[in-house]
Design a protein around this motif. Structure first.
Motif, PDB file in Angstrom:
ATOM      1  N   GLU A 215       0.808  -1.216   0.000  1.00  0.00           N
ATOM      2  CA  GLU A 215       0.000   0.000   0.000  1.00  0.00           C
ATOM      3  C   GLU A 215       0.843   1.269   0.000  1.00  0.00           C
ATOM      4  O   GLU A 215       0.476   2.269  -0.623  1.00  0.00           O
ATOM      5  N   ASP A 216       1.974   1.241   0.696  1.00  0.00           N
ATOM      6  CA  ASP A 216       2.823   2.436   0.744  1.00  0.00           C
ATOM      7  C   ASP A 216       4.070   2.298  -0.120  1.00  0.00           C
ATOM      8  O   ASP A 216       4.918   3.195  -0.138  1.00  0.00           O
ATOM      9  N   GLY A 217       4.195   1.197  -0.827  1.00  0.00           N
ATOM     10  CA  GLY A 217       5.341   0.983  -1.695  1.00  0.00           C
ATOM     11  C   GLY A 217       6.593   0.492  -0.992  1.00  0.00           C
ATOM     12  O   GLY A 217       7.630   0.317  -1.640  1.00  0.00           O
ATOM     13  N   LEU A 218       6.493   0.223   0.308  1.00  0.00           N
ATOM     14  CA  LEU A 218       7.704  -0.077   1.074  1.00  0.00           C
ATOM     15  C   LEU A 218       7.770  -1.502   1.621  1.00  0.00           C
ATOM     16  O   LEU A 218       8.663  -1.817   2.419  1.00  0.00           O
ATOM     17  N   GLN A 246      10.559   9.048  -0.614  1.00  0.00           N
ATOM     18  CA  GLN A 246      10.553   7.933   0.336  1.00  0.00           C
ATOM     19  C   GLN A 246      11.737   7.923   1.290  1.00  0.00           C
ATOM     20  O   GLN A 246      11.822   7.055   2.156  1.00  0.00           O
ATOM     21  N   ALA A 247      12.653   8.854   1.167  1.00  0.00           N
ATOM     22  CA  ALA A 247      13.890   8.790   1.948  1.00  0.00           C
ATOM     23  C   ALA A 247      13.626   8.778   3.449  1.00  0.00           C
ATOM     24  O   ALA A 247      14.228   7.992   4.195  1.00  0.00           O
ATOM     25  N   ALA A 248      12.735   9.642   3.929  1.00  0.00           N
ATOM     26  CA  ALA A 248      12.489   9.726   5.369  1.00  0.00           C
ATOM     27  C   ALA A 248      11.864   8.432   5.895  1.00  0.00           C
ATOM     28  O   ALA A 248      12.250   7.939   6.965  1.00  0.00           O
ATOM     29  N   SER A 249      10.906   7.885   5.155  1.00  0.00           N
ATOM     30  CA  SER A 249      10.264   6.642   5.587  1.00  0.00           C
ATOM     31  C   SER A 249      11.255   5.487   5.609  1.00  0.00           C
ATOM     32  O   SER A 249      11.244   4.638   6.519  1.00  0.00           O
ATOM     33  N   ILE A 250      12.120   5.423   4.604  1.00  0.00           N
ATOM     34  CA  ILE A 250      13.112   4.348   4.544  1.00  0.00           C
ATOM     35  C   ILE A 250      14.135   4.512   5.660  1.00  0.00           C
ATOM     36  O   ILE A 250      14.540   3.519   6.298  1.00  0.00           O
ATOM     37  N   ALA A 251      14.539   5.725   5.941  1.00  0.00           N
ATOM     38  CA  ALA A 251      15.472   5.956   7.047  1.00  0.00           C
ATOM     39  C   ALA A 251      14.876   5.472   8.364  1.00  0.00           C
ATOM     40  O   ALA A 251      15.577   4.854   9.189  1.00  0.00           O
ATOM     41  N   ALA A 252      13.582   5.711   8.567  1.00  0.00           N
ATOM     42  CA  ALA A 252      12.929   5.263   9.797  1.00  0.00           C
ATOM     43  C   ALA A 252      12.917   3.736   9.890  1.00  0.00           C
ATOM     44  O   ALA A 252      13.148   3.161  10.966  1.00  0.00           O
ATOM     45  N   ILE A 253      12.645   3.066   8.770  1.00  0.00           N
ATOM     46  CA  ILE A 253      12.651   1.598   8.749  1.00  0.00           C
ATOM     47  C   ILE A 253      14.040   1.066   9.088  1.00  0.00           C
ATOM     48  O   ILE A 253      14.199   0.154   9.921  1.00  0.00           O
ATOM     49  N   LEU A 254      15.063   1.624   8.461  1.00  0.00           N
ATOM     50  CA  LEU A 254      16.423   1.131   8.668  1.00  0.00           C
ATOM     51  C   LEU A 254      16.891   1.373  10.101  1.00  0.00           C
ATOM     52  O   LEU A 254      17.499   0.488  10.730  1.00  0.00           O
ATOM     53  N   ARG A 255      16.618   2.547  10.624  1.00  0.00           N
ATOM     54  CA  ARG A 255      17.050   2.838  12.000  1.00  0.00           C
ATOM     55  C   ARG A 255      16.321   1.953  13.011  1.00  0.00           C
ATOM     56  O   ARG A 255      16.932   1.484  13.985  1.00  0.00           O
ATOM     57  N   ALA A 256      15.040   1.706  12.781  1.00  0.00           N
ATOM     58  CA  ALA A 256      14.286   0.836  13.682  1.00  0.00           C
ATOM     59  C   ALA A 256      14.841  -0.579  13.674  1.00  0.00           C
ATOM     60  O   ALA A 256      14.793  -1.285  14.700  1.00  0.00           O
TER      61      ALA A 256
END
Length: 279
Positions: A215-218, A246-256
């Motif tokens: 749904e969000d492409g991620l 998508q950079a901010a969303s991907i950064a959040a995924i990676l840091r988590a």
């Protein structure tokens, strides 16, 4: 002939009619784009079979079939990759992204650094790493039965001695390499399911599996992050291509997930198109 081809492609709304006309004519006649322009080709210099082939190629392009499908080739950095139906056509954006993977791989203090390309498609990223860091070992992972023959064909041409091709899903690939990989790189699908690509070349001809991801492409990025965390040695590098918003969303995924040194990188047009991180 060239003038007519340009007119047909312009009428069809093709974004780069002159360049595409030159490429198609050159493909049929065995000329470079510069040679097509320099020779100022006229009908009397080309035989009937070649005229028919050029006409058919221009007609296909006017229906927005990608030039790379018509010629069967996609230039990518130092390579000329075989492509066609069933495999994603590599883009110039990926040439920018893969540089980060090449730089990370070349910087590894090892006589034989190890890299993995997750969701390899045509093999563009894997083969760029293998050819530009020739002392490396690379594993190309692909899970599409339609794309795999193209991956295999390109690996056999450019990297049979340095690239190992594995048919597997990126979510659970290569458990035998856990904790040993120096660089993981990927251009995963990242378009949200509800989004419709503007360009007919993408919408009508690129395989859906290489485009859409939840749904969000991620969804694929989430799986990629977990797999990369498992595969990479401490200090190993992750390189991901993604959409410009998508950079901010991907950064959040990676840091988590536990990645550090997470950075977004802008392309020449100022768009965030790559993210790098460290295990």
């Amino acid at each position: 002939m060239r003038t007519h081809a340009i007119a047909v492609l312009t009428e069809a709304g093709v974004p780069s009619p002159e360049a595409d006309a030159d490429l198609l004519i050159g493909h049929v006649l065995g000329f470079s784009r510069g040679q097509v322009q320099a020779k100022a080709l006229i009908r009397s210099a080309v035989d009937a079979e070649q005229i028919l082939a050029i006409t058919e190629a221009v007609e296909r392009r006017s229906l927005r079939e990608p030039v790379q499908h018509i010629t069967g080739l996609a230039p990518f950095r130092l390579l000329e990759l075989a492509v066609g139906p069933g495999v994603f056509v590599p883009r110039p954006e990926t040439e920018f992204v893969v540089q980060f993977a090449i730089d990370a791989l070349a910087a590894v203090a090892s006589p034989e650094p190890l890299a993995v390309d997750l969701g390899s498609g045509s093999g563009a990223i894997a083969l760029a790493m293998a050819t530009e860091v020739p002392h490396s070992r690379v594993v190309a992972v692909e899970n599409s039965p339609a794309a795999l023959p193209w991956t295999r064909r390109n690996v056999q041409r450019y990297g049979a001695d340095r690239v190992r091709l594995v048919f597997a899903d990126l979510a659970d690939a290569l458990p035998e390499l856990d904790g040993t990989v120096d660089v993981v790189a990927s251009n995963p699908p990242y378009i949200p399911l509800g989004a419709v690509p503007r360009d007919p070349e993408v919408r009508l001809f690129d395989p859906e599996a290489a485009l859409y991801s939840g749904e969000d492409g991620l969804d694929a990025v989430r799986a990629l992050s977990r797999t990369a965390l498992r595969l990479l040695r401490p200090g190993g590098a992750l390189v991901i291509e993604h959409g410009e918003l998508q950079a901010a969303s991907i950064a959040a995924i990676l840091r988590a997930d536990g990645f550090t040194a997470v950075d977004a990188h802008r392309d020449l047009l100022g768009r965030d198109r790559a993210t790098t991180a460290r295990r």
